[in-house]
Design a protein around this motif. Structure first.
Motif, short mmCIF file in Angstrom:
data_model
loop_
_atom_site.label_atom_id
_atom_site.label_comp_id
_atom_site.label_asym_id
_atom_site.label_seq_id
_atom_site.Cartn_x
_atom_site.Cartn_y
_atom_site.Cartn_z
N MET A 33 0.85 -1.17 0.00
CA MET A 33 0.00 0.00 0.00
C MET A 33 0.90 1.24 0.00
O MET A 33 1.81 1.35 0.82
N PRO A 34 0.65 2.16 -0.92
CA PRO A 34 1.53 3.34 -1.02
C PRO A 34 1.38 4.26 0.19
O PRO A 34 0.37 4.28 0.87
N ASP A 35 2.42 5.00 0.41
CA ASP A 35 2.45 5.95 1.51
C ASP A 35 1.51 7.11 1.22
O ASP A 35 1.45 7.64 0.11
N PHE A 36 0.75 7.53 2.24
CA PHE A 36 -0.22 8.60 2.07
C PHE A 36 0.47 9.93 1.72
O PHE A 36 0.03 10.66 0.84
N GLU A 37 1.57 10.22 2.40
CA GLU A 37 2.28 11.47 2.13
C GLU A 37 2.86 11.48 0.72
O GLU A 37 2.90 12.50 0.05
N ALA A 38 3.28 10.33 0.25
CA ALA A 38 3.81 10.24 -1.11
C ALA A 38 2.70 10.49 -2.12
O ALA A 38 2.92 11.13 -3.16
N LEU A 39 1.50 9.99 -1.84
CA LEU A 39 0.38 10.25 -2.75
C LEU A 39 0.04 11.73 -2.81
O LEU A 39 -0.20 12.29 -3.88
N ILE A 40 0.03 12.40 -1.65
CA ILE A 40 -0.27 13.83 -1.61
C ILE A 40 0.81 14.61 -2.35
O ILE A 40 0.52 15.52 -3.14
N ARG A 41 2.07 14.27 -2.13
CA ARG A 41 3.17 14.95 -2.80
C ARG A 41 3.07 14.76 -4.32
O ARG A 41 3.28 15.69 -5.09
N HIS A 42 2.70 13.55 -4.75
CA HIS A 42 2.55 13.28 -6.17
C HIS A 42 1.41 14.11 -6.78
O HIS A 42 1.54 14.65 -7.87
N GLN A 43 0.30 14.23 -6.04
CA GLN A 43 -0.81 15.03 -6.54
C GLN A 43 -0.44 16.51 -6.62
O GLN A 43 -0.83 17.20 -7.55
N GLN A 44 0.32 16.99 -5.65
CA GLN A 44 0.72 18.39 -5.67
C GLN A 44 1.67 18.69 -6.81
O GLN A 44 1.60 19.74 -7.44
N LEU A 45 2.56 17.76 -7.10
CA LEU A 45 3.50 17.97 -8.20
C LEU A 45 2.81 17.83 -9.55
O LEU A 45 3.22 18.44 -10.53
N LYS A 46 1.76 17.03 -9.59
CA LYS A 46 1.05 16.77 -10.84
C LYS A 46 0.08 17.90 -11.21
O LYS A 46 -0.34 18.01 -12.35
N GLN A 47 -0.26 18.75 -10.23
CA GLN A 47 -1.22 19.83 -10.48
C GLN A 47 -0.69 20.82 -11.51
O GLN A 47 0.51 21.09 -11.57
#
Length: 80
Positions: A1-15
């Motif tokens: 299961m991926p790390d929650f903080e990594a998912l948030i960081r990925h979404q912020q960079l992808k914006q």
């Protein structure tokens, strides 16, 4: 299961950047809105005030009538 903080960081960079997300719009014409009449006039406010007051009096009298005729038992001493 991926790390929650990594998912948030990925979404912020992808914006997309703010220039791509935000749109500049022209200034609206306020002259058109000034020509419209207000929807509630002074007499309408008085009608609303007295209508609400009369409605509350009718509701209070109805509750008192039901209480006096024992259709609505209200035991205030039991609420303690």
């Amino acid at each position: 299961m991926p790390d929650f903080e990594a998912l948030i960081r990925h979404q912020q960079l992808k914006q997309p950047t703010t220039n791509q997300r935000l749109k500049v719009v022209n200034k609206p014409d306020f002259e058109e809105e000034k020509n419209e009449e207000p929807t509630i006039k002074q007499s309408g406010l008085l009608v609303n005030f007295f209508g609400g007051f009369i409605g509350s009096v009718i509701g209070t009298l109805t509750i008192l009538f039901l209480y006096v005729n024992e259709y609505l038992p209200i035991d205030l001493l039991k609420l303690k």
